[in-house]
Design a protein around this motif. Sequence first.
Motif, short mmCIF file in Angstrom:
data_model
loop_
_atom_site.label_atom_id
_atom_site.label_comp_id
_atom_site.label_asym_id
_atom_site.label_seq_id
_atom_site.Cartn_x
_atom_site.Cartn_y
_atom_site.Cartn_z
N PHE B 90 9.26 28.42 -55.41
CA PHE B 90 8.03 27.64 -55.24
C PHE B 90 7.51 27.17 -56.59
O PHE B 90 7.19 25.98 -56.75
CB PHE B 90 6.98 28.49 -54.52
CG PHE B 90 5.63 27.83 -54.42
CD1 PHE B 90 5.41 26.80 -53.52
CD2 PHE B 90 4.58 28.23 -55.23
CE1 PHE B 90 4.18 26.19 -53.44
CE2 PHE B 90 3.34 27.64 -55.15
CZ PHE B 90 3.15 26.61 -54.25
N LYS B 94 9.15 23.59 -56.14
CA LYS B 94 8.32 22.98 -55.10
C LYS B 94 6.99 22.48 -55.65
O LYS B 94 6.61 21.33 -55.41
CB LYS B 94 8.08 24.01 -53.99
CG LYS B 94 8.21 23.40 -52.61
CD LYS B 94 8.08 24.45 -51.53
CE LYS B 94 7.59 23.80 -50.26
NZ LYS B 94 7.09 24.79 -49.30
N PHE B 176 -11.76 27.77 -54.38
CA PHE B 176 -11.45 27.60 -52.96
C PHE B 176 -12.51 26.74 -52.28
O PHE B 176 -12.21 25.88 -51.46
CB PHE B 176 -11.34 28.96 -52.26
CG PHE B 176 -10.04 29.67 -52.53
CD1 PHE B 176 -8.98 29.00 -53.13
CD2 PHE B 176 -9.87 31.00 -52.18
CE1 PHE B 176 -7.78 29.64 -53.37
CE2 PHE B 176 -8.67 31.65 -52.43
CZ PHE B 176 -7.63 30.97 -53.03
N PHE B 179 -12.17 23.17 -53.20
CA PHE B 179 -11.09 22.54 -52.43
C PHE B 179 -11.53 22.27 -50.99
O PHE B 179 -11.42 21.15 -50.49
CB PHE B 179 -9.87 23.46 -52.44
CG PHE B 179 -8.90 23.21 -51.32
CD1 PHE B 179 -8.15 22.06 -51.27
CD2 PHE B 179 -8.76 24.15 -50.31
CE1 PHE B 179 -7.27 21.82 -50.23
CE2 PHE B 179 -7.88 23.92 -49.26
CZ PHE B 179 -7.13 22.76 -49.23
N LEU B 241 -7.11 16.04 -49.93
CA LEU B 241 -7.43 16.32 -48.53
C LEU B 241 -8.38 15.26 -47.97
O LEU B 241 -8.15 14.70 -46.90
CB LEU B 241 -8.08 17.71 -48.46
CG LEU B 241 -8.24 18.37 -47.11
CD1 LEU B 241 -6.88 18.65 -46.52
CD2 LEU B 241 -9.01 19.67 -47.26
N ALA B 261 -3.02 17.99 -46.17
CA ALA B 261 -3.40 19.40 -46.28
C ALA B 261 -2.23 20.25 -46.75
O ALA B 261 -2.41 21.19 -47.53
CB ALA B 261 -3.91 19.90 -44.93
N VAL B 262 -1.02 19.94 -46.28
CA VAL B 262 0.14 20.74 -46.68
C VAL B 262 0.35 20.66 -48.18
O VAL B 262 0.59 21.68 -48.85
CB VAL B 262 1.40 20.28 -45.92
CG1 VAL B 262 2.63 20.94 -46.50
CG2 VAL B 262 1.27 20.63 -44.45
N VAL B 265 -2.90 22.37 -50.09
CA VAL B 265 -3.04 23.83 -50.08
C VAL B 265 -2.09 24.46 -51.10
O VAL B 265 -2.40 25.48 -51.71
CB VAL B 265 -2.83 24.41 -48.67
CG1 VAL B 265 -1.37 24.47 -48.31
CG2 VAL B 265 -3.42 25.81 -48.59
N GLN B 266 -0.95 23.82 -51.32
CA GLN B 266 -0.01 24.40 -52.28
C GLN B 266 -0.50 24.19 -53.71
O GLN B 266 -0.32 25.04 -54.58
CB GLN B 266 1.38 23.79 -52.08
CG GLN B 266 1.84 24.05 -50.65
CD GLN B 266 3.27 23.66 -50.39
OE1 GLN B 266 4.17 24.09 -51.09
NE2 GLN B 266 3.50 22.85 -49.37
N LEU B 269 -3.03 26.87 -54.25
CA LEU B 269 -2.43 28.17 -54.53
C LEU B 269 -2.00 28.24 -55.99
O LEU B 269 -2.15 29.28 -56.64
CB LEU B 269 -1.26 28.44 -53.59
CG LEU B 269 -1.68 28.69 -52.14
CD1 LEU B 269 -0.46 29.00 -51.28
CD2 LEU B 269 -2.68 29.83 -52.06
#
Lengths: 241, 385
Positions: B90, B94, B176, B179, B241, B261-262, B265-266, B269
Amino acid sequence: MISTNLQVDSPEGISLDYELASLLDRGKAYAIDLLIRVAAVVIIGVVLFFVAGVAGLASLGLWLVIYFAVEWGYYVFCESMMSGQSPGKRLFELRVVRVEGHPIGFFDSAIRNLLRAADQLPFSYAIGAISVMASGRFQRLGDLAAGTVVVREQRAYYGAQLPKIDPSLFRSDSRVVLSNRERRLLQEFVVRKDRLHPERREQLAEILAGHYRQRFGFDAGDTASETLVRLFASAARESQA
Amino acid sequence: MTAEQMIRARSAEWRELEALLSSIGGELRRSATNLSRFAALFRNVGADLALARAQGFPEELTEYLNSLAARAHNRFYVSPRQPLGQIAAFFRRKLPLIIHRNARYVVIGMLLFFGPLLATVGLSRSNDSALFAIVPKSMLSQFERMYKKGHAAGRPESLDAAMTGFYVFNNVGIAFRCFATGVFAGLGSIFFLLYNGVVLGAVTGFVSTTPSATNLLSFIIGHGPFELFAIALSGGAGLRLGFGMIITGNRRRRDSLRDAAVDAVQIVLGAAVLLLGAALIEGFFSPSSLPIWLKFAFGGVCVLFLTFYFGILPWFVARAAGELRRQGDGLVLGGGALSIVGAVANLAAYFAEAGATHFAIWSAVGLVGVLLTLGGLRRRRAWLR
């Protein structure tokens, strides 16, 4: 029409109906999970401060880290480990699934649970509740972004309520062949008719009977509900034959 | 077949499936015979359901079969376990790819955060009353008192640990929220970025005009790069987003939002990991009695690392992954590097109390960098899509 069902086609070619979870169901599950979270944070805090109190301030730091992990990570951890359930959801037989019916993965869960921070604004999930009521599939913002829904996994039991038909009704000789939808409609009526007030029952039966009368033509002597019951009995005998 | 016949013939298997379903997850998965039996029962109940529907069997029966099949389906298809090895992949591949795809949002996030921050730092020296209008003087003086003592004496380790915990709790929480509130068309993220930029700029700027300047600067230089960049990064993810919701391209809104969103969210993280690192540094390293030059050197290494990981690596990973090199990539890279150089040199000149010429030169360099970046993004014809 508002539908509370989600239809999903499984890889086996079965089409499954899921009942979407209502706001109340989800609220109950949330309350249980909240209880668990608060209890975990409090118990760990007590243990850290009184049992391991020697470490002093360091245990405060550890407790804050745990508090943080529980606040933001509880749902992500549970839903990833329990295939879309948390203890609260399991208790009330709810499950988070993708809108396509697949199980959710780690990132799906992370999205829907990080967005709780937006859903719970301005107080007690007001925005989330509005979103649930406004969206067709009862999704809060986190669900919309993650492409997930919360469904009910209620167990249904069979057997007890199959309608019992009085044999004396089997007297018509004419063949009655109904389509599936017609038969299902009749059956719904027969199952429910005893729970309805007589006047209301006849009102409803009048509406339903119109259609069947046109197709089969009945004696004018019967009331509408008697007509429907007799028709149902004939159809049942037909499918037994 | 009638409903009664079906119930008579099949209920034994249904009961068996129910028993398997109520067993614990591991129990089902550990035993191969159980598992293959479960698969067979699941398929059979699917066939029963199809038959019951086609025959128009009583609703109670189809409902029961549906619920049984649905529960079996949910147990049969579980989310794949994420092996730990994927974590390394990741961060190696990624995340850089995602940063490359969403570079414009990261840049906008940085502009919205560092812009007001630098502006208020500048304001603090030129116009005190304007600064106090934004952030009350009492609050600023409080910060000044906090940094009066300096860190030459160090502090107890238990306090370090406690503060680290607080930084994790507070800072990652802020990131968070920054975001998540981006889901409101990006507005929440924009607010958090501007607000935090202004307040942090005011505090840093005000304290740097007082004798505590060195104390403050040597304190924040270690964790500052990670912490500040992570906030900008999570704000950028929030913008991703929000824009995903507004600018849908030719997709349905919910598909566009989900794609956004996919990615987002990464990125978040990644920001969270940076913040955990920053919390450790801020708790243990920044307040330590280590020499000031070491702290500055460490801060410099952090900036270099961020520039490499978020500014350079994504482009190489993207090329290796066969993403088409787009026109303007070079401009984005060069411009980004230039604006970082400009900003850092400006800050250094500022704290070294250099003359106005230095300012003018480095500001010009930074501005050119920003313009080049924006031009490159336009070239890529990927401004907001």
